[in-house]
Write an enzyme that holds these catalytic residues in place. Structure first.
Site, PDB file in Angstrom:
ATOM      1  N   CYS A  99       0.590  -1.246   0.085  1.00  0.00           N
ATOM      2  CA  CYS A  99      -0.097  -0.022  -0.084  1.00  0.00           C
ATOM      3  C   CYS A  99       0.944   1.265   0.139  1.00  0.00           C
ATOM      4  O   CYS A  99       0.369   2.117  -0.260  1.00  0.00           O
ATOM      5  CB  CYS A  99      -0.885   0.022   1.136  1.00  0.00           C
ATOM      6  SG  CYS A  99      -1.982  -1.413   1.235  1.00  0.00           S
ATOM      7  N   HIS A 151      -8.883   3.027  -3.289  1.00  0.00           N
ATOM      8  CA  HIS A 151      -7.074   2.701  -3.070  1.00  0.00           C
ATOM      9  C   HIS A 151      -6.590   1.697  -3.986  1.00  0.00           C
ATOM     10  O   HIS A 151      -6.594   0.635  -3.897  1.00  0.00           O
ATOM     11  CB  HIS A 151      -7.302   1.868  -1.751  1.00  0.00           C
ATOM     12  CG  HIS A 151      -5.960   1.591  -0.988  1.00  0.00           C
ATOM     13  ND1 HIS A 151      -4.827   2.375  -1.468  1.00  0.00           N
ATOM     14  CD2 HIS A 151      -5.558   0.517  -0.232  1.00  0.00           C
ATOM     15  CE1 HIS A 151      -3.760   1.698  -0.865  1.00  0.00           C
ATOM     16  NE2 HIS A 151      -4.128   0.667  -0.282  1.00  0.00           N
TER      17      HIS A 151
END
Ligand SMILES: [Zn+2]
Lengths: 151, 381
Positions: free
Chosen positions: B85, B326
């Site tokens: 991430c 995301h």
């Protein structure tokens, strides 16, 4: 009993638990560094702190639930839906390990509860074949009444 | 060591971009960033391309070279970055190092994902990890943090829901947000359960998208209108200590402290924060690690509106990951995009008045109950 079927199944990852014949003395298996006196689960190829050899080490079968969740999205590896996961503080070695929690215990889970190790056919391996996974199930509240790990 | 400046940002809205391919999305974001910087592509002398899923989903590697050549950028060193991430923010970290070290005058970071495809399951810690094979999926990690935080500090479901409600309210003011319809705490808690106590509206969705930034040395910044100073770029991996305290995230605290130290700033100096609100509980944990409140008080901070626009320290004025979606390669860049817009005072109705110090915080990967990476970037105007 599903013992017959269990015998044909392989552990999801080899060497992470063991039991003598008849299922007695079931325990998690990890590692111990004799130089650093650190315990590991799973057993690493070498000790990250001293780079020395890590010995195979029984880690017992009992502990206390540190935290948990019930996962309600589509489970990976053919696990039951829903299924529960927790971090368990093992007795005797200070390790906090991730583990599945018994499918039939979902409505009994509570942080701080006593747990003991079990093994059964739970989900599939990466190849899709049914396999054995260790999991924790509720144990009597007083450690003296439960199975004592031999550590 | 040269000071490092942010010269330009570019981003395409994060959505399900069914008809687009990654290289085109990334190329467009990169072109927007170059245009925003006013710097000629020929002056870029180092490039980074960040993506977390491309190699896994498409068996496609060294995508960065394809992206940069779309802009006529060739011959220079280009690095392909994967760091879960934090892939995008790790690219920024590397680009800042290169400029500070004098290895580049202008360095670019482009990141993106095309991950809204059926093959994409839930994110996990890596297929070969024992944790993954025992059934650990990313929402479960955060659900277990939430359960522990609730048990230790009395954090409530309503306090966690307040994070999602607040970020969605901010998103209504942001045309780049993917989800901008207002939601109530009741909506959040009644949305489908994912991993108890987290419900769907407390978990950020994945998205397709791309974003890019142009960074430069102080020499180049002098010729670049509106360049912002990068005051700190910090990156820590996990400590993987056992046992991990899952209600006080050591790696998170450590990275934030390092960034403040590098910048010579303290939490009270911040005007706004973009943080990694992949889950509501994550934003609460990050408040505490960032020192916006005492450990354990993050839920209260959210519920009291202190981190809402108009409050003392607005967090995720963009609407955050919860509203943007995301795509890991682009997320850290999108956070910096928002800081840039805010510090230039061009954020329109969601502008933090007089914003001059902004912080972007990103976290990724899961190992042994810890994070594999945490990045913090601090910008000033
Ligand atoms: Zn050792």
């Amino acid at each position: 009993m599903q013992a017959d079927r269990d015998q044909q199944c392989q552990p999801v990852v080899p060497g992470i638990f063991r039991a003598s014949s008849g299922g007695q003395g079931l325990e998690l298996v990890g590692g111990h560094c004799p130089a650093c006196h650190r315990y590991y689960f799973p057993r690493p190829p070498r000790c990250p702190y001293c780079l020395g050899q890590v010995e195979e080490q029984g880690l017992g079968a009992t502990g206390t639930l540190y935290t948990y969740t019930v996962v309600r999205v589509r489970p990976p590896y053919g696990l039951p839906s829903p299924y529960a996961l927790g971090y368990v503080d093992l007795d005797g070695n200070g390790l906090r390990v991730l583990g599945l929690l018994a499918p039939e215990s979902l409505d009994k889970l509570e942080i701080g509860m006593r747990l003991r190790l079990a093994v059964g056919q739970l989900g599939c391996d990466v190849g899709g074949a049914p396999c054995l996974r260790p999991y924790f199930e509720p144990a009597p509240p007083h450690p003296s009444q439960g199975m004592q790990p031999d550590v | 060591m040269s000071d490092v400046y942010l010269a330009g940002v570019g981003m395409i809205p994060f959505r399900v971009h069914k008809e687009r391919i990654l290289v085109d999305m990334a190329g467009e974001a990169a072109a927007l960033a170059l245009q925003d910087s006013g710097i000629d592509p020929g002056r870029v002398d180092m490039g980074f391309f960040a993506s977390a899923t491309t190699a896994v989903l498409y068996k496609d590697v060294t995508v960065g070279q394809n992206v940069y050549w779309q802009l006529g950028i060739n011959r220079i060193p280009i690095f392909n970055v994967e760091n879960a991430c934090t892939s995008g923010s790790t690219g920024i970290y590397l680009a800042c190092n290169a400029i500070a070290a004098g290895q580049a005058e202008v360095a670019m970071v482009v990141g993106g994902e095309k991950m809204c495809v059926p093959e994409m399951g839930l994110l996990n810690s890596g297929a070969t990890e024992l944790d993954t094979q025992l059934g650990l999926v990313t929402p479960a990690s955060f659900a277990m943090r939430a359960a522990r935080h609730m048990a230790e500090f009395g954090t409530t479901l309503e306090q966690m829901a307040a994070v999602a409600v607040k970020n969605r309210r901010h998103a209504a003011l942001n045309p780049m947000a993917q989800f901008s319809k207002p939601i109530s705490a009741e909506d959040v808690l009644a949305s489908p359960p994912i991993a108890d106590p987290l419900t769907r509206l407390q978990c950020c969705p994945i998205a397709d998208g791309a974003a890019a930034v142009v960074l430069c040395s102080s020499r180049v910044a002098k010729e670049t209108a509106g360049a912002l100073r990068v005051r700190a770029w910090a990156y820590c991996t996990g400590d993987y200590q056992n046992p991990q305290d899952m209600a006080r995230w050591g790696t998170d605290y450590r990275t934030c402290a390092k960034a403040y130290e590098l910048a010579g700033l303290k939490p009270g100096d911040l005007d706004l924060v973009e943080c990694h609100d992949a889950f509501t509980i994550a934003e609460i944990l990050h408040y505490e690690a960032l020192g916006l409140c005492e450990p354990g008080q993050g839920g209260r901070l959210a519920a009291e509106g202190q981190t809402a626009l108009g409050g003392p320290i607005p967090v995720n004025p963009s609407g955050g990951l919860l509203s943007r979606g995301h795509p890991p390669g682009a997320t850290g860049l999108a956070q910096v995009w928002e800081l840039a817009v805010q510090l230039r005072h061009q954020a329109g109705p969601r502008q933090v008045p007089g914003a001059s110090v902004g912080l972007a915080h990103c976290m990724g990967g899961d190992k042994d109950g810890d994070s594999k990476s945490c990045t913090v970037i601090i910008l000033t105007n």
